[in-house]
Design a protein around this motif. Structure first.
Motif, PDB file in Angstrom:
ATOM      1  N   LEU A  14      23.555  64.554  87.096  1.00  0.00           N
ATOM      2  CA  LEU A  14      23.545  65.289  85.845  1.00  0.00           C
ATOM      3  C   LEU A  14      23.292  64.372  84.642  1.00  0.00           C
ATOM      4  O   LEU A  14      22.451  64.688  83.795  1.00  0.00           O
ATOM      5  CB  LEU A  14      24.887  66.015  85.689  1.00  0.00           C
ATOM      6  N   SER A  72      16.873  73.719  83.376  1.00  0.00           N
ATOM      7  CA  SER A  72      15.550  73.792  84.000  1.00  0.00           C
ATOM      8  C   SER A  72      15.595  73.303  85.436  1.00  0.00           C
ATOM      9  O   SER A  72      15.014  73.912  86.335  1.00  0.00           O
ATOM     10  CB  SER A  72      14.543  72.941  83.213  1.00  0.00           C
ATOM     11  N   VAL A  73      16.301  72.194  85.663  1.00  0.00           N
ATOM     12  CA  VAL A  73      16.379  71.629  87.013  1.00  0.00           C
ATOM     13  C   VAL A  73      17.166  72.567  87.930  1.00  0.00           C
ATOM     14  O   VAL A  73      16.774  72.814  89.070  1.00  0.00           O
ATOM     15  CB  VAL A  73      17.000  70.213  86.975  1.00  0.00           C
ATOM     16  N   PRO A 111      18.819  66.853  94.018  1.00  0.00           N
ATOM     17  CA  PRO A 111      18.697  66.667  92.573  1.00  0.00           C
ATOM     18  C   PRO A 111      19.239  65.318  92.125  1.00  0.00           C
ATOM     19  O   PRO A 111      20.092  64.719  92.778  1.00  0.00           O
ATOM     20  CB  PRO A 111      19.559  67.793  92.008  1.00  0.00           C
ATOM     21  N   PHE A 123       9.157  66.902  86.745  1.00  0.00           N
ATOM     22  CA  PHE A 123      10.506  66.894  87.320  1.00  0.00           C
ATOM     23  C   PHE A 123      11.387  67.962  86.676  1.00  0.00           C
ATOM     24  O   PHE A 123      12.143  68.664  87.345  1.00  0.00           O
ATOM     25  CB  PHE A 123      11.149  65.514  87.142  1.00  0.00           C
ATOM     26  N   LEU A 124      11.278  68.083  85.344  1.00  0.00           N
ATOM     27  CA  LEU A 124      12.098  69.065  84.616  1.00  0.00           C
ATOM     28  C   LEU A 124      11.499  70.469  84.674  1.00  0.00           C
ATOM     29  O   LEU A 124      12.093  71.408  84.143  1.00  0.00           O
ATOM     30  CB  LEU A 124      12.244  68.631  83.143  1.00  0.00           C
ATOM     31  N   MET A 178      12.925  66.096  93.814  1.00  0.00           N
ATOM     32  CA  MET A 178      12.948  67.546  93.659  1.00  0.00           C
ATOM     33  C   MET A 178      12.381  68.230  94.890  1.00  0.00           C
ATOM     34  O   MET A 178      12.916  69.208  95.362  1.00  0.00           O
ATOM     35  CB  MET A 178      12.132  67.964  92.436  1.00  0.00           C
ATOM     36  N   ALA A 195      17.312  70.707  79.799  1.00  0.00           N
ATOM     37  CA  ALA A 195      16.820  69.944  80.948  1.00  0.00           C
ATOM     38  C   ALA A 195      17.658  70.255  82.195  1.00  0.00           C
ATOM     39  O   ALA A 195      17.125  70.510  83.274  1.00  0.00           O
ATOM     40  CB  ALA A 195      16.854  68.447  80.645  1.00  0.00           C
ATOM     41  N   VAL A 196      18.976  70.261  82.023  1.00  0.00           N
ATOM     42  CA  VAL A 196      19.864  70.555  83.162  1.00  0.00           C
ATOM     43  C   VAL A 196      19.598  71.971  83.673  1.00  0.00           C
ATOM     44  O   VAL A 196      19.471  72.204  84.876  1.00  0.00           O
ATOM     45  CB  VAL A 196      21.343  70.400  82.741  1.00  0.00           C
ATOM     46  N   VAL A 204      19.589  63.556  84.454  1.00  0.00           N
ATOM     47  CA  VAL A 204      18.787  64.682  83.973  1.00  0.00           C
ATOM     48  C   VAL A 204      18.953  64.848  82.456  1.00  0.00           C
ATOM     49  O   VAL A 204      17.985  65.065  81.735  1.00  0.00           O
ATOM     50  CB  VAL A 204      19.179  65.987  84.705  1.00  0.00           C
ATOM     51  N   LYS A 205      20.188  64.684  81.975  1.00  0.00           N
ATOM     52  CA  LYS A 205      20.439  64.836  80.532  1.00  0.00           C
ATOM     53  C   LYS A 205      19.721  63.779  79.693  1.00  0.00           C
ATOM     54  O   LYS A 205      19.392  64.023  78.546  1.00  0.00           O
ATOM     55  CB  LYS A 205      21.945  64.751  80.256  1.00  0.00           C
ATOM     56  N   HIS A 214      14.707  68.815  97.402  1.00  0.00           N
ATOM     57  CA  HIS A 214      15.890  69.573  96.964  1.00  0.00           C
ATOM     58  C   HIS A 214      17.113  68.676  96.809  1.00  0.00           C
ATOM     59  O   HIS A 214      18.219  69.064  97.086  1.00  0.00           O
ATOM     60  CB  HIS A 214      16.236  70.707  97.934  1.00  0.00           C
ATOM     61  N   LEU A 255      15.787  74.494  91.281  1.00  0.00           N
ATOM     62  CA  LEU A 255      16.385  74.415  92.620  1.00  0.00           C
ATOM     63  C   LEU A 255      16.669  75.820  93.163  1.00  0.00           C
ATOM     64  O   LEU A 255      16.490  76.086  94.328  1.00  0.00           O
ATOM     65  CB  LEU A 255      17.683  73.603  92.565  1.00  0.00           C
ATOM     66  N   SER A 299      18.853  68.368  76.086  1.00  0.00           N
ATOM     67  CA  SER A 299      19.595  67.855  77.244  1.00  0.00           C
ATOM     68  C   SER A 299      20.111  69.002  78.106  1.00  0.00           C
ATOM     69  O   SER A 299      19.969  68.994  79.322  1.00  0.00           O
ATOM     70  CB  SER A 299      20.795  67.019  76.795  1.00  0.00           C
TER      71      SER A 299
END
Lengths: 221, 221
Positions: free
Chosen positions: A16, B210-211, A13, A85-86, A8, B207-208, A19-20, A11, B215, B204
């Motif tokens: 997807l 939030s990320v 990422p 992270f989230l 993070m 979470a996406v 992250v999910k 920058h 960014l 889920s």
């Protein structure tokens, strides 16, 4: 010792799907903490979620956590790394537009609050709802939306209006300074490039369910 | 000319991400039909969804559709192939347990009906709800659940009860013959191997979001 979420910070990422999956890892690691465990292995997490252990380890690596050979991941640090992270350890203010059944359900969804989502106001076209509170959140008339959003300086909106109003409301929100929309309508919103839209689509889950049930029926016959 | 969903017929399911993307393809192809188009290219679909054209073509291939060089996919046949692959052209009866805000929202979600999901009864512990109708669906007391589910011969249940009741209700449903559960609670249900569980998890998507918002904020500063 702190584990910085390296990716993070650069920058860059994570994917997807990674992250999910992080919230489901968090659920399991938090349960391990409640059971008094100090370490949890990637294999235990993988078994619980029916994933490959290598997948779990790769996913968790994006949070910056470092495991210990034969002991696994330190539980407290892992929770902190995923939350960090989230960005779930920070508070994010949001407004909700459309206080119907789905909107009201989301206002009462405790998980979001736990993860830093702070819904500061709701808006609804129904006059009789204006001035009331739903799950502790004040509901305003839709006419007050632009003024309130600007005054509150909120950048995130949760959109739960009927599909036919989605684009108009989205345009008004963006004019008022909203930069991210969590879209629960079935409309693909047209937004300027600087605005983030995250679309929730229940029909994706229903598609998976339909195919699984279809296979089940095929096996039965 | 009919396009048989070959992979389904052989019980060889498409990958989960592919199945999840099919509803969004369907949305776009249905819009093309409404605009009077006879053909739609994979590239047009890909542009709309910000995917690679090769991805779209591979995904659509699982439905058995065959494209025409330079013209793309025939719109009507493509709609039929996707619906047939997802079994959305067949009716599936279901019961819903937990007629709170989320349950009521789902009862009124027209997209499901359009795709063959037919909710035949709802159940809720609140006595004052028993005997009422919500979005046209009769609500029964939870005590009547097992008898009604057996009498109706329903195999699919939508679970929208509070998390603390999820496992107990799930056990009762399975005893009554339910073989698939669409789980909207935050509980990982324990079920026998023959039962399918499809878990919807709003965290889920959160979470996406939030990320992505994180960014965006990092870019702004």
């Amino acid at each position: 010792m702190r584990y910085t979420p390296i990716l993070m910070a650069q920058h860059k990422p994570a994917s997807l799907p990674t992250v999910k999956r992080l919230p489901s890892y968090l659920h399991i690691v938090e349960a391990a903490l409640r059971e008094g465990k100090e370490y949890i292995s990637g294999t235990v997490i993988a078994d619980e979620l029916e994933l490959e252990p290598i997948q779990v380890r790769k996913d968790l690596a994006v949070t910056g956590i470092v495991g210990t050979p034969r002991r696994g991941f330190p539980v407290r640090e892992l929770i902190q790394c995923i939350n960090s992270f989230l960005r779930w350890n920070q508070q994010t203010d949001a407004v909700l537009v459309g206080a119907g059944n789905l909107g009201t359900a989301l206002l009462g969804y405790g998980e979001f609050q736990k993860h830093g989502l702070n819904i500061v106001a709701a808006f609804d076209p129904a006059k009789q709802k204006a001035g009331t509170h739903m799950n502790g959140v004040r509901v305003y008339s839709l006419h007050q939306m632009q003024d309130r959003v600007q005054a509150l300086g909120v950048r995130l909106a949760i959109l739960t209006v009927p599909g036919e109003h989605a684009q108009v409301v989205s345009d008004l929100l963006i004019q008022s300074g909203i930069q991210a929309i969590w879209n629960f309508t079935n409309v693909k919103l047209k937004v300027p490039p600087h605005v983030i839209v995250q679309k929730e689509d229940l029909s994706s889950g229903y598609a998976v369910l339909s195919v699984k049930v279809g296979l089940q029926n095929a096996q039965d016959t």
